[in-house]
Write a protein that holds these residues in place. Structure first.
Motif, PDB file in Angstrom:
ATOM      1  N   MET A  92      -4.852  52.206  86.889  1.00 54.75           N
ATOM      2  CA  MET A  92      -5.894  51.666  86.017  1.00 54.75           C
ATOM      3  C   MET A  92      -5.978  52.471  84.728  1.00 54.75           C
ATOM      4  SD  MET A  92      -9.284  51.988  84.821  1.00 54.75           S
ATOM      5  CE  MET A  92     -10.043  53.196  85.860  1.00 54.75           C
ATOM      6  N   VAL A  93      -6.134  51.744  83.617  1.00 55.76           N
ATOM      7  CA  VAL A  93      -6.451  52.355  82.323  1.00 55.76           C
ATOM      8  C   VAL A  93      -7.716  51.692  81.805  1.00 55.76           C
ATOM      9  CG1 VAL A  93      -4.107  53.066  81.666  1.00 55.76           C
ATOM     10  CG2 VAL A  93      -4.916  50.779  81.047  1.00 55.76           C
ATOM     11  N   GLU A  94      -8.552  52.500  81.143  1.00 58.45           N
ATOM     12  CA  GLU A  94      -9.787  51.962  80.567  1.00 58.45           C
ATOM     13  C   GLU A  94      -9.670  51.969  79.052  1.00 58.45           C
ATOM     14  OE1 GLU A  94     -14.612  52.598  80.622  1.00 58.45           O
ATOM     15  OE2 GLU A  94     -13.382  53.500  82.204  1.00 58.45           O
ATOM     16  N   VAL A  95     -10.020  50.848  78.436  1.00 58.44           N
ATOM     17  CA  VAL A  95      -9.904  50.698  76.990  1.00 58.44           C
ATOM     18  C   VAL A  95     -11.217  51.015  76.290  1.00 58.44           C
ATOM     19  CG1 VAL A  95      -8.055  48.973  77.109  1.00 58.44           C
ATOM     20  CG2 VAL A  95     -10.449  48.222  77.089  1.00 58.44           C
ATOM     21  N   GLY A  96     -11.087  51.372  75.021  1.00 58.27           N
ATOM     22  CA  GLY A  96     -12.236  51.571  74.150  1.00 58.27           C
ATOM     23  C   GLY A  96     -11.816  51.272  72.727  1.00 58.27           C
ATOM     24  N   TYR A  97     -12.748  50.841  71.904  1.00 57.98           N
ATOM     25  CA  TYR A  97     -12.424  50.493  70.524  1.00 57.98           C
ATOM     26  C   TYR A  97     -13.678  50.572  69.671  1.00 57.98           C
ATOM     27  CZ  TYR A  97     -13.865  46.253  72.901  1.00 57.98           C
ATOM     28  OH  TYR A  97     -14.539  45.363  73.704  1.00 57.98           O
ATOM     29  N   THR A  98     -13.477  50.936  68.416  1.00 60.80           N
ATOM     30  CA  THR A  98     -14.556  50.988  67.430  1.00 60.80           C
ATOM     31  C   THR A  98     -13.993  50.470  66.109  1.00 60.80           C
ATOM     32  OG1 THR A  98     -15.578  52.910  68.458  1.00 60.80           O
ATOM     33  CG2 THR A  98     -16.147  52.490  66.159  1.00 60.80           C
ATOM     34  N   VAL A  99     -14.664  49.500  65.531  1.00 61.31           N
ATOM     35  CA  VAL A  99     -14.259  48.974  64.222  1.00 61.31           C
ATOM     36  C   VAL A  99     -15.298  49.424  63.198  1.00 61.31           C
ATOM     37  CG1 VAL A  99     -13.831  46.881  62.864  1.00 61.31           C
ATOM     38  CG2 VAL A  99     -13.032  47.022  65.237  1.00 61.31           C
ATOM     39  N   ASP A 100     -14.815  49.934  62.080  1.00 59.10           N
ATOM     40  CA  ASP A 100     -15.682  50.362  60.986  1.00 59.10           C
ATOM     41  C   ASP A 100     -16.585  49.194  60.581  1.00 59.10           C
ATOM     42  OD1 ASP A 100     -16.783  51.535  58.680  1.00 59.10           O
ATOM     43  OD2 ASP A 100     -14.877  52.466  58.136  1.00 59.10           O
ATOM     44  N   GLU A 101     -17.858  49.486  60.328  1.00 56.30           N
ATOM     45  CA  GLU A 101     -18.840  48.428  60.031  1.00 56.30           C
ATOM     46  C   GLU A 101     -18.378  47.458  58.955  1.00 56.30           C
ATOM     47  OE1 GLU A 101     -23.008  49.243  59.573  1.00 56.30           O
ATOM     48  OE2 GLU A 101     -22.835  50.981  60.915  1.00 56.30           O
ATOM     49  N   GLN A 102     -17.735  47.957  57.923  1.00 54.60           N
ATOM     50  CA  GLN A 102     -17.334  47.069  56.828  1.00 54.60           C
ATOM     51  C   GLN A 102     -16.229  46.087  57.206  1.00 54.60           C
ATOM     52  OE1 GLN A 102     -15.596  49.194  53.503  1.00 54.60           O
ATOM     53  NE2 GLN A 102     -14.875  50.806  54.865  1.00 54.60           N
ATOM     54  N   ARG A 104     -16.110  44.691  60.493  1.00 49.47           N
ATOM     55  CA  ARG A 104     -16.518  43.960  61.695  1.00 49.47           C
ATOM     56  C   ARG A 104     -16.617  42.465  61.428  1.00 49.47           C
ATOM     57  NH1 ARG A 104     -20.899  48.371  63.905  1.00 49.47           N
ATOM     58  NH2 ARG A 104     -19.292  49.879  64.493  1.00 49.47           N
ATOM     59  N   ARG A 105     -16.547  41.711  62.525  1.00 54.47           N
ATOM     60  CA  ARG A 105     -16.647  40.246  62.521  1.00 54.47           C
ATOM     61  C   ARG A 105     -15.467  39.592  61.796  1.00 54.47           C
ATOM     62  NH1 ARG A 105     -20.385  38.504  65.189  1.00 54.47           N
ATOM     63  NH2 ARG A 105     -20.455  36.451  64.264  1.00 54.47           N
ATOM     64  N   ARG A 106     -14.320  40.265  61.832  1.00 56.24           N
ATOM     65  CA  ARG A 106     -13.092  39.718  61.232  1.00 56.24           C
ATOM     66  C   ARG A 106     -11.958  39.602  62.246  1.00 56.24           C
ATOM     67  NH1 ARG A 106     -12.609  42.918  55.465  1.00 56.24           N
ATOM     68  NH2 ARG A 106     -14.809  42.843  54.936  1.00 56.24           N
ATOM     69  N   GLY A 107     -12.253  39.933  63.508  1.00 56.52           N
ATOM     70  CA  GLY A 107     -11.240  39.804  64.556  1.00 56.52           C
ATOM     71  C   GLY A 107     -10.464  41.073  64.863  1.00 56.52           C
ATOM     72  N   TYR A 108     -10.806  42.187  64.227  1.00 51.82           N
ATOM     73  CA  TYR A 108     -10.046  43.417  64.460  1.00 51.82           C
ATOM     74  C   TYR A 108     -10.233  43.974  65.866  1.00 51.82           C
ATOM     75  CZ  TYR A 108      -8.756  43.592  59.549  1.00 51.82           C
ATOM     76  OH  TYR A 108      -8.237  43.306  58.319  1.00 51.82           O
ATOM     77  N   ALA A 109     -11.439  43.902  66.411  1.00 53.03           N
ATOM     78  CA  ALA A 109     -11.658  44.399  67.776  1.00 53.03           C
ATOM     79  C   ALA A 109     -10.841  43.575  68.767  1.00 53.03           C
ATOM     80  CB  ALA A 109     -13.141  44.373  68.132  1.00 53.03           C
ATOM     81  N   ARG A 110     -10.833  42.257  68.601  1.00 56.81           N
ATOM     82  CA  ARG A 110     -10.031  41.402  69.499  1.00 56.81           C
ATOM     83  C   ARG A 110      -8.540  41.700  69.341  1.00 56.81           C
ATOM     84  NH1 ARG A 110     -12.152  37.524  72.294  1.00 56.81           N
ATOM     85  NH2 ARG A 110     -10.316  36.214  72.299  1.00 56.81           N
ATOM     86  N   ALA A 111      -8.097  41.924  68.111  1.00 55.00           N
ATOM     87  CA  ALA A 111      -6.686  42.247  67.874  1.00 55.00           C
ATOM     88  C   ALA A 111      -6.329  43.585  68.513  1.00 55.00           C
ATOM     89  CB  ALA A 111      -6.396  42.268  66.377  1.00 55.00           C
ATOM     90  N   ALA A 112      -7.224  44.570  68.400  1.00 53.62           N
ATOM     91  CA  ALA A 112      -6.973  45.877  69.011  1.00 53.62           C
ATOM     92  C   ALA A 112      -6.946  45.760  70.529  1.00 53.62           C
ATOM     93  CB  ALA A 112      -8.031  46.877  68.562  1.00 53.62           C
TER      94      ALA A 112
END
Length: 170
Positions: A92-102, A104-112
């Motif tokens: 098992m591996v656990e994922v984490g992600y943070t997108v810079d506020e500016q 966000r809401r552009r699909g970067y978290a989903r892409a990551a």
């Protein structure tokens, strides 16, 4: 919305040390990308302080830990993502992600997240990808939707409080 193209750039121990010293120019040289102030905020510093000993103890683990999320083709660093560590004894591996506020809401978290799942699936030792998310974090709950995660329980995290656990096979 079109999913943005990204690449994940792992951060070395030298990059992490430079960031912890607030030396962004050295961190940028070490990483080979232009990191941002996001990597110097309180949450990122906590994460770097936690991950640096892991990388120093096992330099090969850097590929599993903190990565810069780089938008392509322009090369803009939009956040960071990675795993909590190499695969455990159960695969098992656990994922984490943070997108810079500016960004966000552009699909970067989903892409990551997609890139992390793809990377994990390419490793024979990985069988399960986990995400732990606060029940009040609507954005992260929406991010994992559509990736085949199933709720697998809950846990109490000393830093974040109650978290729901989601898992998916690779």
């Amino acid at each position: 919305m079109t999913t943005p193209q990204i690449r994940l750039v792992p951060l070395s121990a030298a990059t992490m040390e430079a960031l912890l010293a607030d030396d962004l120019p050295t961190a940028n040289r070490e990483a080979g990308v232009e990191l941002t102030e996001l990597f110097l905020n309180e949450h990122s510093k906590w994460l770097l302080n936690f991950r640096l000993p892991q990388v120093k103890g096992d330099p090969g683990s850097a590929r599993w830990l903190i990565h810069a999320i780089v938008s392509e083709p322009d090369g803009t660093v939009v956040g960071h993502a990675g795993y909590h560590g190499p695969p455990d004894e159960n695969g098992m591996v656990e994922v984490g992600y943070t997108v810079d506020e500016q960004y966000r809401r552009r699909g970067y978290a989903r892409a990551a997240l997609a890139a992390l799942i793809e990377q994990a699936a390419a490793e024979p030792s990985v069988r399960v990808v986990r995400a732990s998310i606060s029940p009040t974090n609507a954005a992260s709950l929406a991010t994992i939707a559509g990736f085949g995660f199933l709720e697998a329980g809950e846990q109490w995290d000393e830093e974040d409080g109650l978290e729901l656990l989601f898992e998916r096979a690779v």
